[in-house]
Design a protein around this motif. Structure first.
Motif, short mmCIF file in Angstrom:
data_model
loop_
_atom_site.label_atom_id
_atom_site.label_comp_id
_atom_site.label_asym_id
_atom_site.label_seq_id
_atom_site.Cartn_x
_atom_site.Cartn_y
_atom_site.Cartn_z
N ALA A 114 15.65 -5.57 -6.45
CA ALA A 114 14.83 -6.76 -6.73
C ALA A 114 14.12 -6.60 -8.07
O ALA A 114 13.77 -5.50 -8.48
CB ALA A 114 13.81 -6.97 -5.62
N ASN A 131 10.86 -7.66 -10.65
CA ASN A 131 9.43 -7.89 -10.43
C ASN A 131 8.73 -8.17 -11.76
O ASN A 131 8.57 -7.26 -12.57
CB ASN A 131 8.80 -6.66 -9.77
N ASP A 166 4.10 -10.09 -9.49
CA ASP A 166 4.96 -10.53 -8.39
C ASP A 166 5.96 -9.41 -8.13
O ASP A 166 6.78 -9.08 -9.01
CB ASP A 166 5.66 -11.83 -8.76
N ARG A 167 5.91 -8.84 -6.93
CA ARG A 167 6.74 -7.67 -6.65
C ARG A 167 7.58 -7.90 -5.41
O ARG A 167 7.05 -8.11 -4.31
CB ARG A 167 5.85 -6.43 -6.47
N ASP A 168 8.91 -7.88 -5.56
CA ASP A 168 9.85 -7.93 -4.44
C ASP A 168 10.36 -6.51 -4.18
O ASP A 168 10.91 -5.88 -5.08
CB ASP A 168 11.03 -8.85 -4.75
N THR A 185 11.49 -6.21 4.27
CA THR A 185 11.67 -6.96 3.03
C THR A 185 10.34 -7.63 2.72
O THR A 185 9.81 -8.37 3.55
CB THR A 185 12.78 -8.02 3.16
N THR A 190 7.59 -9.48 -0.24
CA THR A 190 7.19 -10.06 -1.53
C THR A 190 5.68 -9.96 -1.62
O THR A 190 4.96 -10.51 -0.79
CB THR A 190 7.62 -11.53 -1.65
N ARG A 191 5.21 -9.23 -2.60
CA ARG A 191 3.77 -8.98 -2.75
C ARG A 191 3.30 -9.55 -4.09
O ARG A 191 3.86 -9.23 -5.13
CB ARG A 191 3.50 -7.48 -2.67
N GLU A 192 2.30 -10.40 -4.04
CA GLU A 192 1.75 -11.01 -5.26
C GLU A 192 0.28 -10.62 -5.41
O GLU A 192 -0.45 -10.54 -4.42
CB GLU A 192 1.86 -12.54 -5.21
#
Length: 909
Positions: free
Chosen positions: A277, A279, A304-306, A326, A328-330
């Protein structure tokens, strides 16, 4: 609140009374010279006027008075008699400076002192590179009243760190706890992060996470930080809840920069190998001085980190769970700081910080229960979006009122955690073929083809949750200080008070559905097997289809009303805490000895309100019900805590330090909350009526941790940018907290299992801390530190004595950094090590977190003086996270995160 304020008033009057004796002499001395007293306010900069110097020692030679330059390079001497004087400035990494000044009877002198690097050929590097950050941090450490470690803003950019927690892990004696491979909580000298105190711009920061006190420092982007200080010994003017230590975060101010206007912008792209992913990250900062009296600083960061992780866990006996994450961290962080300094005697400031953290997580799990012919398999899913936010605002001022320096601050901080519409599915299947071996770091599980055939599964349960937590902290503090003379020796008295009102609230609504699944066919939810590297996972589950089915069919599902009420009411509580504090502190310089000693008084008024919730399932009398009883509890306790910090300057290069302090740490909010979740089942077994009861309960009677702390250290500064240090420390801790099964105690007679936080008997911690930092003139840099600790803790569980280490205490912590830079290139290779530690007592087993070593790389190249590109590699060796039971080969949790690569561009004005 009225009682707390009365307590604070009494304590302040006591502290004021203690100060009267030295004041008599001080007033007499002041009266003699007041008519001809003026002041000096200066600033340290370099010949190019493009940087300031914090932590320099400035001496007024004729009066034998010394002070230190502040974060903006400024320094001051107040009430100086008219005359001619010599300023002597000492700063590691720059040549000493001597400058003559003259003061008339009414004026204020504003000298500007120029410092320049010892090695002039390295000037460009000192301005913008590794050496600059090291020099600033080392000088501030050298002049500190406490035993401390510091990271400056210049140094933060020299590591591949994305937040404050990861920046702090490079300091001696510090380690971090990671979540999904990312640093979040900071431990000091191997001690639990819940035993630290964290402030941002002098404001205590509440925790958005339900139940805990520890602040996840990953909410603070690196771009918002001017400096980070870790105090390992505290002084009376600091909060007492700091058994581990105190972490002080200062955000950027316009007057921290020498230039009238500065700006920076960063664009970054990242790539995670485990989830393949990309980021992105964007960040920027701006400072502007409208005049010499008014300035504003602002910073903004978005990330934004996937990513994800592969995980396998066991209970050490008969259960293995595979997990595939899985995520997604923002992160969004912003700060606006305003400073107004209308004149020499008055300063005003406004500090704000906003941080939002969101975590969109989809977890798939397969749970194998190994019971021979009765073996079972569960397939689960967790679909939840969680957001956390922290908002702070602090306003304060500082006034020089003749002999007295008065400062005060009022602040408000709010932290929330919102988890709306979380959705969980459970599918199960009986499968006698399941077998496994748990005595491996990665357990081995075997099964037949039916285990991966989703048509062999039935829907067992669907649950839906709304969880919300809020933590607010309102505070007011004031400080009064003045210079005095103790015989022929200069000194200072300082006294003040603080009031904090904190409320921690958790609200939960849980809906558990155990039937009405006829319209749901598990094979319709199946998708291809996820990319899972720790075994055969089998088919995945479609996140969107499960969400759609629930939304369309919720009304037709059968609600397990009793279980829902049990979980909802049991997880809802409110804790309130009012803390009133007062202190008195005396500072004295006796020849080469610098002493800081005093007393701090803290009064804590605590209350909690929740529920006793019992699920009664009585088959004999055909009774099923939930009994909910409100439960409140309150306690009040106080502490009088002495402390003394001593620094002996053998010479300019060699310092000796010693400290004795008493500190406390209040229990975690969840541990001390008024809640009880009880399950009671009555049935007939072979003609005998049997009642089985289990419970999970809070403990409002938990005592706060109390510690006596002793520190001894030696620091050698060779005269250039470098330091060698060694320190011994010892802590005696009473009332430490562990989690245990207390079913055998009298209060819980008849229960099969009762999980509760309890106070341990006693504990001690001792250790050795070594550090070496050296910046060579040829551009090479080395930084190495290690901490050795040993602890003893005694706990009684089920009447059995356990002699263990302190929970979350690591015996060895170490960091090694190798770096090189020239005028265009800067590289660093860093290694961080943390040895194993006891996490908890799980039944009759000890759950241990295994040792962890992480290797990171940072390289940057200045394309132009204002533009640089950088490349980071995080977790080069793909180090996993591992827990085990008793022996290293018995798995408790094994998790992999992969490597992360980052490429970025930064422009600076």
């Amino acid at each position: 609140m009225k009682t707390s304020f009365n307590t604070l008033t009494r304590a302040c009057l006591m502290a004021l009374g203690l100060s009267l004796c030295p004041l008599v002499h001080a007033e007499a001395a002041a009266a003699a010279g007041a008519a001809g007293a003026a002041g000096i306010i200066g600033q340290l900069t370099n010949a190019e006027h493009n940087r300031v110097y914090a932590g320099a020692r400035i001496t007024l030679v004729e009066l034998n008075l010394s002070t230190e330059s502040q974060r903006d390079g400024s320094f001051r001497f107040t009430n100086v008699p008219a005359g001619s004087y010599t300023l002597h400035v000492s700063y590691l990494g720059a040549a000493p400076v001597t400058q003559k000044i003259a003061i008339d009877s009414t004026g204020i002198v504003r000298p500007t002192v120029m410092l320049n690097p010892v090695a002039t050929a390295m000037a460009d590097i000192v301005v913008r590179g590794q050496r600059s950050g090291q020099a600033s941090a080392i000088n501030q450490q050298r002049v500190s009243d406490r035993i401390s470690s510091i990271v400056s803003a210049d140094a933060i950019g020299q590591f591949p760190d994305q937040n404050a927690a990861e920046s702090l892990q490079r300091l001696p004696g510090l380690s971090i706890e990671r979540d999904q491979g990312e640093g979040r909580f900071v431990g000091i000298r191997g001690i639990d992060p819940n035993l630290n105190n964290v402030t941002i711009n002098g404001l205590n920061i509440p925790s958005p996470e339900a139940g805990v006190r520890s602040v996840a420092l990953d909410v603070i982007p690196s771009e918002l930080i001017q400096s980070l200080e870790v105090a390992k010994s505290i002084t009376p003017d600091m909060d007492a809840d700091a058994i581990g230590g105190a972490v002080t975060v200062k955000s950027v101010s316009a007057f921290d920069r020498q230039q009238k206007t500065t700006a920076s912008a960063t664009v970054q792209g990242g790539y995670n190998t485990l989830r393949e992913a990309y980021n992105p990250k964007l960040a920027g900062s701006l400072t502007h001085q409208f005049s010499q009296t008014l300035g504003i600083a602002a910073a903004l960061s978005y990330f934004d980190r996937d990513f994800g992780s592969d995980n396998i866990e066991s209970n050490g006996a008969d259960e293995v769970e595979q997990r595939h994450y899985t995520i997604t961290r923002e992160r969004l962080g912003a700060a606006i700081n305003i400073d107004w300094r209308p004149d020499f005697n008055n300063q005003y400031y406004l500090r704000t910080l906003y941080s939002k953290f969101s975590d969109d997580e989809y977890r798939q799990a397969v749970i194998y229960t190994l019971e021979g012919e009765d073996s079972q398999i569960e397939r689960q899913s967790k679909d939840r979006y969680e957001s956390q936010s922290i908002a702070t605002i602090a306003a304060g001022a500082e006034h020089q009122l003749q002999q007295w320096l008065v400062s005060y601050q009022i602040g408000y901080a709010s932290a929330t955690e919102d988890e709306p519409d979380a959705l969980y599915y459970v599918f199960n299947s009986e499968n006698s073929s399941v077998d496994g071996e748990l005595d491996h770091p990665i357990p081995i599980v075997s099964f037949d083809a039916d285990a991966t055939d989703i048509s062999q599964y039935e829907t067992d349960e669907i649950s839906f949750e709304d969880n919300y937590a809020k933590d607010t902290d309102t505070s007011f503090k004031f400080d009064l200080s003045r210079d005095i003379t103790l015989g022929n020796y200069p000194g200072q008295i300082k006294l003040g008070g603080k009031y904090r009102s904190r409320e921690k609230r958790r609200d939960s609504q849980m809906f558990i559905y155990d039937g009405g699944f006829d319209a749901l066919s598990p094979p319709d939810l199946a998708i291809t097997e996820p990319d899972y590297g720790l075994g055969n996972f089998g088919p995945g589950l479609n996140r969107e289809r499960m969400r759609d089915f629930f939304n369309q069919n919720r009304a037709d599902l059968s609600l397990a009303a009793l279980d829902s009420a049990l979980e909802s009411n049991g997880a809802t509580y409110v804790n309130k805490e009012d803390i009133s504090a007062a202190y008195f502190m005396l500072t004295a310089d006796i020849e080469k000895l610098h002493l800081v000693a005093g007393l701090r008084y803290e009064d804590t008024d605590f209350s909690t309100a929740g529920n006793r919730v019992e699920l009664v399932d009585d088959e004999q009398n055909d009774v099923q019900e939930v009994i909910n009883s409100p439960w409140t509890a309150e306690r009040r306790y106080d502490h009088l805590l002495p402390s003394i910090n001593a620094r002996y300057d053998v010479n300019e290069q060699l310092l000796l330090r010693a400290a004795y302090t008493q500190t406390i740490s209040r229990p975690r909010f969840e541990d001390v909350a008024a809640f009880q979740i009880i399950e009671s089942k009555t049935a007939q077994d072979e003609g005998v009526v049997v009642t089985e009861r289990e419970a999970e309960v809070g403990n409002p009677d938990l005592q706060p941790y109390e510690a006596d702390n002793l520190d001894l250290s030696i620091e050698y500064y060779p005269g250039d940018i470098g330091v060698m240090s060694a320190g011994l420390f010892y802590k005696k801790i009473d009332n430490f907290v562990v989690y245990a099964d207390v079913a055998a105690t009298a209060q819980w007679a008849g229960f099969e299992e009762v999980t509760q936080a309890i106070n341990g008997e006693t504990a001690s911690l001792r250790g050795l801390e070594l550090a070496w930092v050296k910046a060579f003139d040829n551009g090479f840099l080395i930084s190495a530190n290690t901490t050795f600790t040993d602890s003893d803790a005694t706990t009684f569980v089920d009447g059995e004595q356990y002699d263990t280490r302190l929970p979350n205490q690591s015996d060895r912590i170490g960091n090694l950094t190798l770096g090189y830079e020239n005028t265009a290139l800067s590289v660093r290779l860093t290694a961080s090590y943390k040895s194993d530690n006891l996490e908890e007592i799980d039944g009759d087993m000890l759950r241990i977190e295994d040792d962890h070593t992480q290797l990171d790389f940072m390289g940057k190249y200045f394309v132009t003086p204002a533009t640089l590109v950088y490349f980071n590699i995080i977790n080069i060796t793909d180090e996993p996270f591992y827990h085990y039971f008793d022996q290293p080969n018995v798995n408790a949790q094994y998790e992999e995160y992969g490597r992360t690569f980052q490429l970025g561009l930064t422009w600076q004005l």
